[in-house]
Design a protein around this motif. Structure first.
Motif, mmCIF file in Angstrom:
data_model
loop_
_atom_site.group_PDB
_atom_site.id
_atom_site.type_symbol
_atom_site.label_atom_id
_atom_site.label_comp_id
_atom_site.label_asym_id
_atom_site.label_seq_id
_atom_site.Cartn_x
_atom_site.Cartn_y
_atom_site.Cartn_z
ATOM 1 N N VAL A 1 0.858 -1.191 0.000
ATOM 2 C CA VAL A 1 0.000 0.000 0.000
ATOM 3 C C VAL A 1 0.895 1.243 0.000
ATOM 4 C CG1 VAL A 1 -1.678 1.329 1.338
ATOM 5 C CG2 VAL A 1 -1.924 -1.154 1.148
ATOM 6 N N GLY A 2 0.609 2.146 -0.931
ATOM 7 C CA GLY A 2 1.411 3.351 -1.072
ATOM 8 C C GLY A 2 2.368 3.297 -2.250
ATOM 9 N N ALA A 3 2.574 2.061 -2.794
ATOM 10 C CA ALA A 3 3.469 1.908 -3.939
ATOM 11 C C ALA A 3 2.701 2.111 -5.249
ATOM 12 C CB ALA A 3 4.107 0.525 -3.925
ATOM 13 N N LYS A 4 3.408 2.495 -6.270
ATOM 14 C CA LYS A 4 2.821 2.608 -7.601
ATOM 15 C C LYS A 4 2.593 1.205 -8.135
ATOM 16 C CE LYS A 4 2.109 5.065 -11.553
ATOM 17 N NZ LYS A 4 1.267 6.256 -11.720
ATOM 18 N N ALA A 5 1.379 0.917 -8.594
ATOM 19 C CA ALA A 5 1.058 -0.422 -9.094
ATOM 20 C C ALA A 5 1.918 -0.743 -10.307
ATOM 21 C CB ALA A 5 -0.417 -0.500 -9.458
ATOM 22 N N PRO A 6 2.586 -1.897 -10.312
ATOM 23 C CA PRO A 6 3.425 -2.263 -11.458
ATOM 24 C C PRO A 6 2.617 -2.308 -12.758
ATOM 25 C CG PRO A 6 3.857 -3.707 -9.590
ATOM 26 C CD PRO A 6 2.639 -2.904 -9.246
ATOM 27 N N ALA A 7 3.202 -1.773 -13.811
ATOM 28 C CA ALA A 7 2.531 -1.754 -15.109
ATOM 29 C C ALA A 7 2.531 -3.146 -15.732
ATOM 30 C CB ALA A 7 3.231 -0.769 -16.038
ATOM 31 N N PHE A 8 1.478 -3.451 -16.501
ATOM 32 C CA PHE A 8 1.409 -4.719 -17.225
ATOM 33 C C PHE A 8 0.453 -4.594 -18.398
ATOM 34 C CE2 PHE A 8 -1.940 -5.029 -13.956
ATOM 35 C CZ PHE A 8 -3.044 -5.406 -14.713
ATOM 36 N N SER A 9 0.543 -5.538 -19.292
ATOM 37 C CA SER A 9 -0.427 -5.676 -20.380
ATOM 38 C C SER A 9 -0.576 -7.160 -20.662
ATOM 39 C CB SER A 9 0.036 -4.926 -21.631
ATOM 40 O OG SER A 9 1.226 -5.484 -22.132
ATOM 41 N N ALA A 10 -1.748 -7.540 -21.173
ATOM 42 C CA ALA A 10 -2.027 -8.956 -21.431
ATOM 43 C C ALA A 10 -3.191 -9.070 -22.411
ATOM 44 C CB ALA A 10 -2.345 -9.675 -20.116
ATOM 45 N N PRO A 11 -3.394 -10.278 -22.982
ATOM 46 C CA PRO A 11 -4.472 -10.468 -23.961
ATOM 47 C C PRO A 11 -5.859 -10.419 -23.312
ATOM 48 C CG PRO A 11 -2.768 -12.149 -24.197
ATOM 49 C CD PRO A 11 -2.504 -11.454 -22.904
ATOM 50 N N THR A 12 -6.796 -9.829 -24.034
ATOM 51 C CA THR A 12 -8.203 -9.829 -23.634
ATOM 52 C C THR A 12 -8.873 -11.078 -24.219
ATOM 53 O OG1 THR A 12 -8.853 -8.595 -25.604
ATOM 54 C CG2 THR A 12 -8.214 -7.306 -23.658
ATOM 55 N N PRO A 13 -10.132 -11.355 -23.876
ATOM 56 C CA PRO A 13 -10.809 -12.532 -24.427
ATOM 57 C C PRO A 13 -10.895 -12.549 -25.951
ATOM 58 C CG PRO A 13 -11.988 -11.746 -22.503
ATOM 59 C CD PRO A 13 -10.936 -10.719 -22.805
ATOM 60 N N ASP A 14 -10.903 -11.391 -26.585
ATOM 61 C CA ASP A 14 -10.982 -11.360 -28.053
ATOM 62 C C ASP A 14 -9.607 -11.271 -28.714
ATOM 63 O OD1 ASP A 14 -10.268 -8.786 -27.445
ATOM 64 O OD2 ASP A 14 -12.078 -7.844 -28.251
ATOM 65 N N GLY A 15 -8.551 -11.466 -27.907
ATOM 66 C CA GLY A 15 -7.211 -11.545 -28.469
ATOM 67 C C GLY A 15 -6.467 -10.232 -28.588
#
Length: 372
Positions: free
Chosen positions: A236-250
């Motif tokens: 709590v208090g930290a910047k949330a780590p960035a990420f990306s990933a596939p959605t259900p439609d690809g």
């Protein structure tokens, strides 16, 4: 002359008292009808977590005995052929006496050596608190909702009392093997930080630190320190780590593209029953607060796309969803140190973590506080 002889006798007596026993003499007595020749097994826990035989003897007229030498105090277990249960005993050099009833080996008393006297003292005090907990649980089963809530609060206070009792016991008995085992359990249950565990371990006597149980704790402490260091990025208090990933439609979706005034990162899976049980609450909260700025991005730890997509449809999860379909090997789960689900992180508009693992009424209350 008499005084000289007396002085010599006293000196010999003191030397004898100060000499440590060179081996153990472990005698047991079991009441009840146990057939002569019945085998008794002395076991120790092996590396695979299974008990391994180190000695065997037989019962004659209800009695048995083991003799040998113990380099260090170590927890052992006594099993009797054809009898249910077992008895825990700390094997160390000296006289050890066990008394048990054949139908309740788990309630045996072990006396004689220092380690077992302390172990029995701990067990007696522990059982009293455990009995209180069982009584509260029985009352909760028969209570109405208001009384049950009060009893639940009482149970939480008792759990805190039990935790403090064990931690205090460690501090008060630095030369006891049971203290090592209690530290080990606290680390395993994450009841203490690595810093707290290290302080308790440092307080142990030099002799007890040489035991096998203590040596294994040093390895666990190092592992916990590494985990805690990695978790700082998702505290709590930290910047949330960035990420990306596939959605259900690809397509690819990044966290930055899903942020709202308040954002919930929800780790779940179709196979996770607690997650599915919580989903209706999350749906309700989303419907109430999405128009006010609540966004949700679900991160699924499913293994197959079909199961993932079906659960989304069945549970009516209309918010953003991503998944690498990699179970707990999911890189986002590893990035956020998620090793159990459901798990959730609540972010502010800047992507800073402001709360973790809120569920049920607590989740709605926090979001209402932020958006109303």
């Amino acid at each position: 002359m008499k005084k000289v002889v007396l002085s010599i006798c006293i000196l010999i007596g003191l030397v004898a008292c100060n000499q440590k026993p060179e081996g153990y003499n472990f005698k047991g007595n079991i009441t009840g009808e146990v057939e002569n020749g019945t085998k008794v097994f002395l076991k120790v826990m092996g590396e695979n977590g299974q008990p391994v035989d180190i000695d065997t003897t037989t019962i004659e007229n209800g009695a048995f005995a083991f003799t040998g030498k113990a380099d260090m105090p170590e927890m052992h277990y006594v099993f009797v052929d054809k009898l249910m249960g077992y008895t825990a005993v700390i094997l160390e050099n000296g006289d050890i006496n066990l008394k048990a009833q054949k139908d309740s080996l788990g309630f045996a008393t072990v006396k004689g050596s220092m380690q077992n006297e302390v172990f029995m003292d701990y067990m007696d005090k522990s059982k009293k608190i455990t009995a209180q907990a069982q009584s509260i649980q029985e009352d909760m089963q028969k209570a109405d909702q208001a009384t049950a809530n009060s009893l639940r609060d009482e149970m939480m206070e008792l759990q805190e009392e039990y935790k403090n009792f064990e931690l205090d016991y460690v501090k008060e008995h630095p030369d006891a093997l049971i203290s090592v085992l209690l530290i080990d359990r606290a680390i395993g249950a994450r009841a203490v930080t690595s810093e707290e565990a290290q302080a308790m371990f440092d307080g142990l006597s030099p002799e007890i630190k040489k035991t096998k149980a203590a040596v294994s704790i040093t390895e666990k402490l190092e592992a916990q320190k590494k985990v805690e260091e990695s978790q700082k990025g998702t505290a709590v208090g930290a910047k949330a780590p960035a990420f990306s990933a596939p959605t259900p439609d690809g397509k690819e979706l990044a966290l930055a593209d899903a942020l709202g005034k308040v954002t919930l990162i929800d780790f779940w899976a179709a196979w996770c029953k607690p997650c599915r049980a919580e989903n209706p609450n999350v749906v309700n909260v989303y419907k109430k607060y999405h128009d006010k700025g609540l966004n949700i991005i679900g991160v699924s730890l499913d293994k197959t796309g079909d199961a993932w997509k079906k659960a989304i449809a069945d549970d009516g999860l209309t918010w953003n969803q991503v998944s690498n379909l990699a179970y707990f090997n999911d890189p986002i789960a590893k990035l956020y140190n998620v090793d159990a689900i459901p798990a959730a992180f609540l972010l502010d508009e800047n992507g800073v973590i402001i709360a973790k693992n809120l569920r049920g009424p607590a989740l709605e209350q926090k979001i209402a506080e932020l958006l109303n």
